[in-house]
Structures are given as C-alpha cells and as structure tokens.
Design an enzyme around this catalytic site. Structure first.
Site, PDB file in Angstrom:
ATOM      1  N   HIS A  34      -4.252  -6.342 -11.176  1.00 10.98           N
ATOM      2  CA  HIS A  34      -5.703  -6.202 -11.198  1.00 10.98           C
ATOM      3  C   HIS A  34      -6.101  -4.836 -11.763  1.00 10.98           C
ATOM      4  O   HIS A  34      -7.211  -4.668 -12.273  1.00 10.98           O
ATOM      5  CB  HIS A  34      -6.293  -6.338  -9.787  1.00 10.98           C
ATOM      6  CG  HIS A  34      -6.240  -7.728  -9.242  1.00 10.98           C
ATOM      7  ND1 HIS A  34      -5.136  -8.233  -8.601  1.00 10.98           N
ATOM      8  CD2 HIS A  34      -7.157  -8.724  -9.253  1.00 10.98           C
ATOM      9  CE1 HIS A  34      -5.372  -9.484  -8.230  1.00 10.98           C
ATOM     10  NE2 HIS A  34      -6.591  -9.800  -8.611  1.00 10.98           N
ATOM     11  N   ARG A  56       1.843 -12.784   0.800  1.00  9.03           N
ATOM     12  CA  ARG A  56       1.486 -13.987   0.025  1.00  9.03           C
ATOM     13  C   ARG A  56       2.749 -14.746  -0.400  1.00  9.03           C
ATOM     14  O   ARG A  56       2.654 -15.895  -0.849  1.00  9.03           O
ATOM     15  CB  ARG A  56       0.671 -13.601  -1.207  1.00  9.03           C
ATOM     16  CG  ARG A  56      -0.677 -12.976  -0.885  1.00  9.03           C
ATOM     17  CD  ARG A  56      -1.326 -12.383  -2.128  1.00  9.03           C
ATOM     18  NE  ARG A  56      -1.657 -13.407  -3.110  1.00  9.03           N
ATOM     19  CZ  ARG A  56      -2.072 -13.135  -4.351  1.00  9.03           C
ATOM     20  NH1 ARG A  56      -2.176 -11.880  -4.763  1.00  9.03           N
ATOM     21  NH2 ARG A  56      -2.374 -14.115  -5.184  1.00  9.03           N
ATOM     22  N   ASP A  64      -8.927 -20.283  -5.220  1.00 11.46           N
ATOM     23  CA  ASP A  64      -7.706 -19.691  -4.664  1.00 11.46           C
ATOM     24  C   ASP A  64      -7.735 -19.842  -3.153  1.00 11.46           C
ATOM     25  O   ASP A  64      -8.235 -18.972  -2.435  1.00 11.46           O
ATOM     26  CB  ASP A  64      -7.632 -18.197  -5.007  1.00 11.46           C
ATOM     27  CG  ASP A  64      -7.417 -17.935  -6.481  1.00 11.46           C
ATOM     28  OD1 ASP A  64      -6.320 -18.225  -6.970  1.00 11.46           O
ATOM     29  OD2 ASP A  64      -8.352 -17.427  -7.136  1.00 11.46           O
ATOM     30  N   LYS A 103       2.296 -20.118  -8.842  1.00  6.49           N
ATOM     31  CA  LYS A 103       1.991 -18.849  -9.497  1.00  6.49           C
ATOM     32  C   LYS A 103       2.890 -17.765  -8.900  1.00  6.49           C
ATOM     33  O   LYS A 103       3.461 -17.976  -7.834  1.00  6.49           O
ATOM     34  CB  LYS A 103       0.506 -18.510  -9.331  1.00  6.49           C
ATOM     35  CG  LYS A 103       0.008 -18.374  -7.881  1.00  6.49           C
ATOM     36  CD  LYS A 103      -1.505 -18.194  -7.861  1.00  6.49           C
ATOM     37  CE  LYS A 103      -1.999 -17.911  -6.458  1.00  6.49           C
ATOM     38  NZ  LYS A 103      -3.470 -17.845  -6.387  1.00  6.49           N
ATOM     39  N   HIS A 104       3.126 -16.642  -9.601  1.00  7.07           N
ATOM     40  CA  HIS A 104       2.595 -16.220 -10.889  1.00  7.07           C
ATOM     41  C   HIS A 104       3.781 -16.161 -11.841  1.00  7.07           C
ATOM     42  O   HIS A 104       4.596 -15.259 -11.720  1.00  7.07           O
ATOM     43  CB  HIS A 104       1.942 -14.860 -10.784  1.00  7.07           C
ATOM     44  CG  HIS A 104       0.885 -14.768  -9.707  1.00  7.07           C
ATOM     45  ND1 HIS A 104       1.192 -14.607  -8.358  1.00  7.07           N
ATOM     46  CD2 HIS A 104      -0.468 -14.823  -9.779  1.00  7.07           C
ATOM     47  CE1 HIS A 104       0.072 -14.547  -7.666  1.00  7.07           C
ATOM     48  NE2 HIS A 104      -0.961 -14.683  -8.498  1.00  7.07           N
ATOM     49  N   ASP A 157      -3.606 -16.331 -15.358  1.00  3.59           N
ATOM     50  CA  ASP A 157      -4.283 -15.612 -14.284  1.00  3.59           C
ATOM     51  C   ASP A 157      -5.578 -15.069 -14.894  1.00  3.59           C
ATOM     52  O   ASP A 157      -5.797 -15.133 -16.110  1.00  3.59           O
ATOM     53  CB  ASP A 157      -3.397 -14.474 -13.766  1.00  3.59           C
ATOM     54  CG  ASP A 157      -3.724 -14.074 -12.330  1.00  3.59           C
ATOM     55  OD1 ASP A 157      -4.809 -14.442 -11.843  1.00  3.59           O
ATOM     56  OD2 ASP A 157      -2.897 -13.387 -11.707  1.00  3.59           O
TER      57      ASP A 157
END
Length: 650
Positions: A237, A194, A126, A224-225, A321
C-alpha cells in the site's frame, strides 16, 4: 435457422433453436436453464464493451453535485449509474463505507445491478474474515491464523460457508479471499494473521476448505496475493516489496498453496504488487523518482502469462490487487499501470482510477481511452482481450450471475431484504464464530498455574490494552461472565495506552488491582536490545507498543499481581515478554465498537483466562526470540493444555 431468444441490451445473443428443443419464451428458456452462448456474446461485443468488462473501479465515497464533500456511497444514484452504463463496466468493488447495514447493502447492490443494462456486474468485496472484513453487520469470524491454530478443516469450510451465505444474501457475488500467502516473515507488516500459517501444506489444506465453503454458496472465491506476499517486509500500500528467493525456493514454499488451489478449482486469482526477480527481472524507470525498478508481478507478463497461466495451468479469471496502491500508482502512473497490467495477461484491472464525483469522471475516461487505444493499436492484442472477456463471462455464467430469463430470475427487493436480514450475522453464525475463536486460543506460558483466574467477590481486575475498543471488549466480556453467573461479581477497571508511557497513575491502578490483563498489539517487533537483553531504560516514544506492556508486566509481577499477557495481533510479539508468567495468543485485535464485537477473538481469550473455555490452539508459525533472533522461542505446533500444563499434541 437461428432465432434470438434473450439478450442483454445492445448485445446480439443467438442460439440454434434445435439446442433449445423448441423453447420460444424467455421464461421457458430460463426454466430450462439453458447456458448462455458466451462465444456468441463476445463476437458481437464492441471494443468499448470488452474494455469495460476488464475494468473494476470502486465508488467508496461519492460527492454528489451540490454537496460540499464526498461521503460514503451507500445509496444508488443516477450519477454512478451513468458511469456504469457509459463505460460498460464489468464490476465494482465495495468497501466498509458502502455496506453500513444489511437492508441498505441489499438496496445498493440491487441498484448497481439495475444500472448495468448490458451484462450483470461482478459485485466484489474483501471479506476475508478476521482483521480484514467490510460488512458492518456481518459475522467477522476469527480469521485465517486463528484457523491455522485450530488445524481444523471443518472450521475452515464453515468460515467460507458463512461468508458465502452472508455475501450472497446481500447481492455480492465475488469474495476477494482467502489469502493463501505463506507468512514466513515475522516482520511482515501487511499479512501476519491474514495468513493461515508459515507452513505451505497447512495453508493449502485450510485454504482449499475455505474455497470449498465459499463455492458451496455459489460465491466466487479468490486466492491472493499471487505469487505470494508472505515473505515481505514492506506493505505494498505504501512501497514496492521485493522477494529475492530463487525459483526452487518459491516453488517449494510460496507457490504451493496457489498451485493446490488451482488444482482444486478456485475461480479467481489476485496478483501481488511484489517484485520477484527469480521470475522476471525486467526493469522500468520509476515515474516517482526516475530510478530503475524491477517490474512487480501484477505488471509482469512472465509472471502472469508465463508462470501462472502456462506453467501452473490456471484457466480462471486473474484480477489485479488495487492499482491505486502506492507500489503501483507512484512508480508507473495511472494509465500506464492499467495498460501494462492488461498486457501482462490479467483479465481485470481493479481500482484503475479514482472516481468519487462526476468531476473526477475524467480519471476513468482517461484510463478507458488508454486501454481502448492500446487494443486498437495492437499493443494489447484483440485475441487476448477476447480470451479475457470470455473468461469473465464464463465465470459469470458458472456462478449464475449471467443467466437467461432475467424476468424469471428476478426476486422482489423486499424478499431479498427479508432473506438477508435472516442470514447476515444470525445467531447460528455467531455461535460457530465463537466456537472457532475459543478453540484457536493458544496458551504459551502458564507458570505457577497463573491461569485460570478465579477472583473472589468484589476483587479488582485491571484491563490494559493499546486501544479503547480493545479495552471495551475485554471489560464487557468480563462483565458478561458476571451477569451470566459464571464468575463472581468483580470490579473491572480499564485503560488504553493513550498516553503511550507508563505513569504513576498506571502504577496506582496496578497497585489497586488483584489481577492484571494486558493486551499486546505489535505489528513488527522492534524493541531496544543490548547484549541479548531487552533494554527497558530506553523509552523511545516510537516503541511505545512494546515499552508500555513490558513496563506493566514488570511492575505487576514485582507487586505479585496475577498477570497475563494477551497477544491480540501477530503472535510473534509474545517474544517481547519472555519474563511473563502467563502468555496467550488470540490472533485478532478488533474490539467492541458501534454496539458490537467486531471480532470474537478477544472475548474468547477472556473466556479462557477465567476458565470458561479451554485453550486448544497450537502455533501455526514459529516465534523467533527477540534477544536471540536465530533461535525459536516457541516452535510451530506448540501450545499448552491449561489443566496439565503439558504441550498439546495434534
């Protein structure tokens, strides 16, 4: 008549002589650049070899036999090699723990590839640029939202090109970037800077140029995503986010950059662990608490096969992911999650099981056996597996990972290291990085011509920031301007918000200062607001990230100190500082540590504060008011010219 010309060990690889023009040696075969016959390879692979191609674990940390604990896996060893070979793995993912310096990284990737005796590996990472970077010696770049602030396609291409060059020189062949999520939720805890923008067209434009830059270096680019993580308020997460918009809204906003990336030829697509009931409201019983939950996109056949493959026409490789993230692991369990993901139509299960020692090999064994059993029973159709493996190998051929004539293609390790040392973090890359960062700086307020600061000799500058590395980045940048004779010699004092409360000591430092620079790092705005006013009397320790810089701002301005607020993460946090006279956004929070600037954003902001560069950025997102959430405090496209004080037009 067929004659075997070249083959990975254990795989029959035959081609008709007539297609080779009589070539008989592996070296001549390689020089002719004949394309490997993927179909023949797949037909001759065992189920075990096919399953292995679809699994991509990490070896972030490793505990060798006889060692007391796991540490960063930085040197190839026979234990990891045995796992790669035994399970016929198709790839691995690297993290910061694996890539501590340039020479070490080249040796590690070389060792990983040598361990794969059947087919060469996808070696992935990444390296998005900005706040998500792994290389500890590479060029970090200012990140996607900074690119969005520049509106500059060339900068996006250069960013992809730089990342592609550096990764390629290190032996890494897949980048899990760019993120093309449309960040239209200011409270998003995981995407934020991001993302290029809240505007799908700007995200698409800059995302495609980043992809082109990566691919110009034969680097595999991954969007992504999918179908979009930008409008979430939960970090996958730690939990399972939900996006409740209808199909029309999703197709007009979230899906736009993905469709345009597909049309532009992106290589790989990474899924999101996010629920999208508009496309699939199938429910499962959570293994965590027995509650009924909707299927996330990663495990949804309707999303992966129906939407992505059939409706949007994506023919490349789909990777999940990380499957160890709590959104998946807690609710579905290790083996079931991997089987469900592959059944949905994904090609590669990323991080399907934790393996950081030979004692933990049982985890990958369990997943491997579960997938193999699902294929043999028909739960995962064999023809679907064959299509996935074909896509994987075709991409390896396309990006020259899998190619004939390994002997002819090999480069001595010393030459690889020398090349990487010349490429990774070189001066040209750092110069471009700094230029992009400076042009991204966005000036939002500058009342009374507070900026630029023009300190006299020996005046005092106080730097306040949430974390010590940010204080060091600001202080060091100021002192470098002094050393370069770009500003007069000044006294710099720095302090982090370590105590999380505004004390008499902080007040004393402000009293002694002539200028005050305060950094703001707020992931999600959550101040105490009463009757449309931020209530500073409430000193809730959980709101320290807001309370401390507000207290510093109010005290400094009360004392007539020249004060500037520098937003170093998500620009939405500037809404907490409406009373500040000078406000700027730099879109990157990483400071100075381990002997290097870990991002160029803060130094670029310091250069702007002291008039050594002009802020040219305009907001790539809307910033809603904290006190009046239905109103925009600063609108998309807003940014001030420091000289005229007028809005910049782009």
């Amino acid at each position: 008549m067929n004659k075997k010309i070249w083959a990975p060990a254990g795989i029959a690889f035959s081609l008709a002589l007539s297609t080779l023009g009589g070539v008989t040696s592996a070296r001549e075969f390689a020089e002719k650049k004949t394309v490997p016959d993927v179909q023949t390879i797949v037909e001759n692979m065992s189920i075990e070899e096919k399953v292995g191609q679809m699994l991509m674990p990490d070896f972030r940390n490793w505990q060798e036999q006889g060692e007391s604990k796991a540490t960063g896996f930085i040197d190839m060893n026979s234990e990891v090699a045995s796992i790669i070979e035994k399970y016929h793995l198709g790839g691995v993912i690297l993290f910061a723990e694996n890539v501590v310096d340039t020479e070490q990284t080249v040796r590690l990737t070389d060792g990983l590839q040598n361990a794969s005796k059947d087919l060469p590996l996808f070696i992935t990472i990444d390296q998005e640029g900005g706040i998500v970077t792994r290389l500890q010696t590479g060029t970090n770049l200012p990140g996607n939202m900074a690119l969005g602030a520049t509106r500059n396609k060339n900068y996006a291409y250069q960013s992809g090109e730089i990342i592609g060059k550096e990764l390629s020189s290190l032996g890494i062949n897949v980048n899990f970037g760019p993120a093309v999520d449309v960040n239209n939720n200011p409270g998003n805890p995981v995407i934020g800077v991001r993302s290029f923008s809240s505007d799908p067209d700007l995200v698409s434009k800059l995302g495609i140029e980043t992809i082109k830059g990566l691919q110009s270096q034969n680097m595999i680019a991954t969007t992504k995503h999918f179908p979009g993580h930008g409008d979430t308020a939960v970090d996958s997460h730690y939990g399972l986010p939900l996006v409740s918009h209808n199909k029309e809204r999703l197709r007009s906003i979230e899906l736009v950059p993905f469709q345009k990336a597909i049309d532009a030829g992106v290589d790989m697509m990474m899924t999101a662990h996010v629920q999208f009931p508009a496309f699939d409201d199938t429910t499962y019983i959570s293994k965590k608490d027995g509650q009924e939950i909707m299927v996330p996109a990663t495990l949804s056949q309707k999303v992966i096969t129906g939407l992505l493959r059939e409706e949007m026409g994506f023919e490349g490789v789909v990777v999940t992911d990380a499957l160890n993230m709590k959104a998946i692991a807690d609710n579905f369990g290790q083996e079931d999650a991997v089987v469900l993901a592959l059944k949905s139509g994904v090609d590669i299960a990323l991080m399907p099981a934790q393996v950081n020692s030979l004692q933990m090999e049982k985890n990958i064994t369990s997943v491997f056996d579960a997938v193999k059993e699902a294929v043999e029973s028909g739960e995962i159709p064999l023809d679907q597996v064959n299509r996935s493996v074909t896509r994987i190998l075709e991409l390896k051929v396309k990006r020259e990972i899998l190619k004939p004539g390994k002997v002819a293609a090999d480069t001595p390790i010393d030459k690889k290291i020398l090349r990487a040392l010349q490429v990774v973090g070189n001066k040209n890359h750092l110069k471009k990085e700094r230029k992009i960062a400076e042009d991204a700086i966005t000036l939002l307020k500058n009342e009374d011509k507070t900026l630029p600061f023009k300190p006299k000799k020996n005046e005092n500058i106080l730097v306040l920031a949430p974390f010590a590395d940010q204080v060091e980045s600001m202080s060091r940048s100021i002192n470098e301007l002094v050393d370069q004779n770009r500003i007069k010699k000044v006294q710099v004092t720095g302090m982090s918000f370590s105590e999380k409360s505004f004390t008499s000591e902080v007040a004393r430092l402000i009293d002694e200062a002539d200028y005050v620079i305060t950094g703001s790092y707020i992931v999600k705005n959550d101040p105490a607001v009463n009757d449309g006013v931020i209530d500073d009397s409430i000193q809730d320790s959980s709101k320290w990230a807001t309370a401390f810089p507000r207290a510093a701002m109010k005290y400094a301005q009360k004392k007539d100190k020249r004060f500037v607020l520098m937003s170093v993460r998500n620009p939405y946090d500037v809404a907490n500082f409406e009373e500040a006279k000078a406000v700027m956004a730099v879109y990157g929070f990483k400071g100075y540590s381990n002997g290097r600037y870990r991002q160029p954003n803060i130094p670029a902001g310091i250069a702007t504060i002291f008039g050594e560069s002009k802020p040219r950025g305009t907001l790539p997102v809307d910033i809603p008011s904290v006190t009046k959430p239905s109103e925009s405090l600063y609108k998309f496209g807003y940014g001030l010219d420091i000289k005229s004080g007028k809005p910049i037009k782009k």
